[in-house]
Design a protein around this motif. Structure first.
Motif, PDB file in Angstrom:
ATOM      1  N   UNK A 150     -26.250  85.960 -53.401  1.00  0.00           N
ATOM      2  CA  UNK A 150     -27.554  85.720 -52.774  1.00  0.00           C
ATOM      3  C   UNK A 150     -27.695  86.667 -51.587  1.00  0.00           C
ATOM      4  N   UNK A 151     -28.776  87.440 -51.567  1.00  0.00           N
ATOM      5  CA  UNK A 151     -29.036  88.384 -50.477  1.00  0.00           C
ATOM      6  C   UNK A 151     -30.298  87.920 -49.770  1.00  0.00           C
ATOM      7  N   UNK A 152     -30.236  87.880 -48.442  1.00  0.00           N
ATOM      8  CA  UNK A 152     -31.342  87.297 -47.693  1.00  0.00           C
ATOM      9  C   UNK A 152     -31.555  88.008 -46.366  1.00  0.00           C
ATOM     10  N   UNK A 153     -32.765  87.803 -45.827  1.00  0.00           N
ATOM     11  CA  UNK A 153     -33.099  88.337 -44.509  1.00  0.00           C
ATOM     12  C   UNK A 153     -33.930  87.299 -43.749  1.00  0.00           C
ATOM     13  N   UNK A 154     -33.500  87.000 -42.528  1.00  0.00           N
ATOM     14  CA  UNK A 154     -34.231  86.087 -41.660  1.00  0.00           C
ATOM     15  C   UNK A 154     -34.854  86.882 -40.521  1.00  0.00           C
ATOM     16  N   UNK A 155     -36.156  86.726 -40.374  1.00  0.00           N
ATOM     17  CA  UNK A 155     -36.876  87.364 -39.264  1.00  0.00           C
ATOM     18  C   UNK A 155     -36.866  86.390 -38.081  1.00  0.00           C
ATOM     19  N   UNK A 172     -32.666  79.030 -29.687  1.00  0.00           N
ATOM     20  CA  UNK A 172     -33.866  79.799 -30.037  1.00  0.00           C
ATOM     21  C   UNK A 172     -33.781  80.357 -31.460  1.00  0.00           C
ATOM     22  N   UNK A 173     -32.582  80.822 -31.848  1.00  0.00           N
ATOM     23  CA  UNK A 173     -32.427  81.363 -33.208  1.00  0.00           C
ATOM     24  C   UNK A 173     -32.690  80.284 -34.246  1.00  0.00           C
ATOM     25  N   UNK A 174     -32.149  79.093 -34.032  1.00  0.00           N
ATOM     26  CA  UNK A 174     -32.348  78.006 -34.982  1.00  0.00           C
ATOM     27  C   UNK A 174     -33.819  77.614 -35.076  1.00  0.00           C
ATOM     28  N   UNK A 175     -34.570  77.767 -33.997  1.00  0.00           N
ATOM     29  CA  UNK A 175     -35.993  77.403 -34.004  1.00  0.00           C
ATOM     30  C   UNK A 175     -36.861  78.506 -34.581  1.00  0.00           C
ATOM     31  N   UNK A 176     -36.508  79.776 -34.350  1.00  0.00           N
ATOM     32  CA  UNK A 176     -37.421  80.873 -34.650  1.00  0.00           C
ATOM     33  C   UNK A 176     -37.124  81.608 -35.953  1.00  0.00           C
ATOM     34  N   UNK A 177     -35.895  81.547 -36.466  1.00  0.00           N
ATOM     35  CA  UNK A 177     -35.525  82.345 -37.637  1.00  0.00           C
ATOM     36  C   UNK A 177     -36.181  81.786 -38.891  1.00  0.00           C
ATOM     37  N   UNK A 178     -36.888  82.648 -39.628  1.00  0.00           N
ATOM     38  CA  UNK A 178     -37.597  82.266 -40.844  1.00  0.00           C
ATOM     39  C   UNK A 178     -37.171  83.208 -41.973  1.00  0.00           C
ATOM     40  N   UNK A 179     -36.937  82.651 -43.142  1.00  0.00           N
ATOM     41  CA  UNK A 179     -36.559  83.464 -44.291  1.00  0.00           C
ATOM     42  C   UNK A 179     -37.755  84.292 -44.742  1.00  0.00           C
ATOM     43  N   UNK A 180     -37.581  85.633 -44.744  1.00  0.00           N
ATOM     44  CA  UNK A 180     -38.689  86.515 -45.108  1.00  0.00           C
ATOM     45  C   UNK A 180     -38.406  87.312 -46.374  1.00  0.00           C
TER      46      UNK A 180
END
Length: 709
Positions: A150-155, A172-180
């Protein structure tokens, strides 16, 4: 009146000079599509006289679809609307070139279109780069799409300031990171089909880098995470194992995004766990094995509290071999498989580990006991439990056991000492028929001095502290020496000569017995070869222990030594005790036959002190029986001893064997043995054991070397 002619581009000298200065190819066409003028760069392509008056189709025959270019030019003339940056090419294969073409209308003062200017720029290099970039991007997308991982990127939006405290960054990372971005493999991990079903999920839902500890480790490691393992339960309730690696993208001190890979390692982890289990458990009983027992004990001892008492039990099943011999190995395996559950059944109230050490030997480690008495009571419960009948298919059999116990820290503070002391106690329990015994120094036949001697023996072999003494054997018919028996002596540099009885029994239970036997064998063969080269027709005998008989390495070493010293096999004699042979009769028989095939003479030493079967002895490739000196020395005063000696001589002769009597210390005994028709004698009457040099002089000067005593 005739209209005044309009000036054209060719009339503007300054404009022409400007066009000549440009790096682009510029062609000026009239409104009918023929060339009026070309700038200097165009003339490098073709001379001006070959350009003027020609259409683009005539000039660019290798152009891809030149007619289309010509039509587009005429469209510009008709509409007055320019065409910018049309990508066109010429040539094929390696000669292919790409161009960006602008088609610009030219106007007179009245705003009428008088022609079209063609501006051509070579963009081949940028097109190649663009194509390579597109191919790379396609490969990248194909790799991501088809990867088993599985390859992924979180913005991270807004980006997180990396100068903040780690705790605040984690929040902040846990609140702001979204899988894009991700591939379908990640979607399948979530139990969905399409990536669109998971794009937009927050980091806390991903299972990768989803915990506070994971993100903190990611930050502390410089915004990297390598091979982080975690477990995950899917929608069906099945537990799997995953492994993630990630790298953060930091720009101007801000964490912008994180790329990562997650792979399913469930099969690999299951295989590894299986291999680890097999390495630490016995395959037959499924109990922990010796390796796991040792590591558990070492870890427990290392973490022990000051007042913590531990107990180790070694349990040996009595006469287990009889079950294998009578009912077969399958029945024996069944008994072994039932032992563990019975032992564990008696430990419901106690923390402990039951292990199989090998064969019919088990161990129980108790990390917390109140005192030795508690362990002793449990040992007796084990004895009672094992005494209950074992159901084996259609048979029922009973098993007894002997148990030895050692205590930590009173008796030993390391695994090796505890194991040895428990083993000593177990053998004491077996000999004394006590069932269970706690270690006592009085049980231990190996004093500290003897243990020190054991440690020095390996060095003794290397440093020539060992020596063979030789005691002659005499033919009672000819009264001549026929051979010598080699007897080992150890000259310790500090404590003097060490008797064999003090170290041979210890060596026989260690891995030193093989190198020691090889040394004795080499010295015996070497000395025998020397005497025979000097003209003495004699043999040399040596003793062989139980572990040597079935050691497959011995035969190759024996063959090599006989060849090295050019000694015929019949010049060497190997002596074995009855107990040595009867430890494993079938294997001993196979091994002895191979030794005898080399011509080596075999004899039974100390005959009469063991419990061997005469029927079995008949099958052995032996040629001699040696009567133990305990019968010979008192045969003149003890009628039973003389009967045993006489019976043994007759028995041996009936079996086709010769007889050697040991312990001949008087002329009267010598004569009595002659009367009983004994074949050979050995003892102090003839000579005491002596070094090789003294034995050589004895051969030259002794009366036994030339006739009657």
């Amino acid at each position: 009146m005739t209209p005044e002619p309009q000036p054209t581009i060719t009339d503007n000298i300054e404009l022409l000079a400007l066009l000549d200065a440009l790096r682009s190819v510029i062609l000026y066409f009239d409104r009918w599509g023929t060339v009026i003028h070309g700038n200097r760069r165009a003339c490098q392509w073709r001379p001006l006289e070959q350009l003027v008056g020609r259409t683009f189709v005539e000039l660019a025959q290798h152009w891809h679809q030149p007619e289309q270019t010509q039509r587009e030019m005429m469209q510009v003339v008709r509409t007055g609307i320019p065409s910018w940056g049309v990508k066109e090419r010429s040539g094929k294969g390696a000669d292919c070139r790409w161009f960006s073409v602008d088609k610009i209308p030219t106007l007179n003062k009245l705003g009428e279109v008088t022609g079209v200017m063609l501006v051509i720029n070579d963009i081949s290099e940028s097109v190649v780069k663009e194509r390579a970039l597109e191919e790379s991007d396609a490969r990248y997308k194909a790799f991501i799409a088809n990867s088993a991982d599985a390859i992924w990127c979180y913005e991270v939006y807004p980006p997180v300031d990396t100068t903040l405290s780690p705790q605040l960054q984690v929040e902040q990372i846990l609140k702001r990171a979204i899988l894009v971005e991700c591939n379908e493999t990640l979607a399948r991990f979530f139990g969905v089909t399409h990536t669109r079903d998971v794009i937009g999920l927050p980091l806390s839902r991903s299972g990768s880098l989803s915990s506070y500890q994971d993100v903190r480790a990611f930050i502390d490691n410089g915004y990297r995470l390598e091979n982080k393992e975690f477990s995950r339960v899917d929608r069906t309730g099945m537990c799997g194992y995953m492994q993630s690696s990630a790298i953060g993208v930091v720009e101007n001190g801000l964490l912008m995004r994180a790329w990562g890979i997650t792979r399913d390692i469930t099969d690999q982890r299951t295989h590894t766990d299986r291999m680890e289990y097999l390495a630490n458990h016995d395959s037959l009983t499924l109990l922990p094995n010796r390796t796991l027992l040792y590591s558990t004990m070492e870890q427990t001892i290392a973490n022990a509290k000051n007042d913590q008492l531990m107990a180790l039990m070694i349990i040996d099943l009595d006469r287990f071999k009889e079950i294998n011999d009578t009912l077969g190995h399958r029945a024996g395996d069944s008994v072994l498989q039932q032992v563990g559950p019975r032992l564990e059944g008696e430990m419901v109230e106690l923390e402990g580990l039951v292990a199989r050490l090998g064969g019919d030997e088990f161990a129980v480690f108790l990390p917390r006991v109140r005192n030795a008495h508690q362990a002793l009571v449990l040992g007796h419960r084990f004895i009672d439990s094992l005494g209950e009948p074992f159901e084996i298919e259609t048979f029922r059999t009973e098993v007894t056991a002997s148990i030895g116990i050692s205590m930590f820290p009173d008796q030993g503070r390391d695994v090796s000492t505890l194991m040895r002391y428990a083993d000593v106690a177990m053998y004491h329990a077996k000999r004394a028929l006590k069932g269970v015994a706690v270690y006592d120094p009085e049980f231990d036949p190996h004093s500290p001095t003897r243990l020190e001697i054991m440690g020095a023996l390996r060095r003794a072999i290397r440093e020539s502290q060992l020596e063979l003494y030789f005691q002659p054997k005499i033919d009672l018919l000819t009264h001549r020496v026929t051979g010598f028996e080699g007897l080992l002596r150890w000259h310790h540099p500090e404590i003097g000569t060490v008797p064999p009885v003090d170290f041979i029994p210890i060596v026989e239970k260690s891995n030193l017995i093989y190198p020691l036997t090889c040394w004795v064998m080499a010295e015996s063969i070497r000395q025998c070869a020397i005497w025979r080269r000097e003209g003495h027709d004699i043999t040399v005998a040596m003793n062989l222990s139980a572990s040597n008989v079935t050691d497959e390495r011995l035969l190759a070493e024996l063959r090599q030594l006989l060849t090295q010293y050019d000694l015929p096999g019949h010049c060497l004699e190997m002596e074995l005790t009855e107990s040595t042979i009867m430890n494993d009769p079938e294997r001993a028989l196979t091994a002895l036959k191979k030794i005898a095939a080399l011509g080596v003479h075999l004899s039974i030493d100390d005959f009469g002190t063991g419990y061997s079967s005469l029927a079995y002895l008949k099958r052995l490739p032996v040629g001699t029986l040696k009567i133990d000196k305990s019968f010979v020395m008192d045969m003149l005063i003890d009628e039973q001893d003389e009967i045993i000696v006489n019976s043994t001589i007759n028995l041996a002769h009936n079996l086709g064997l010769s007889v050697v009597a040991e312990g001949v210390e008087s002329q009267e005994i010598y004569q009595r043995l002659q009367d009983h028709k004994c074949d050979s004698a050995q003892g102090f009457l003839i000579a005491r054991p002596m070094p090789a040099a003294d034995a050589t002089r004895w051969l030259l000067n002794s009366q036994w070397s030339g006739g009657l005593p």
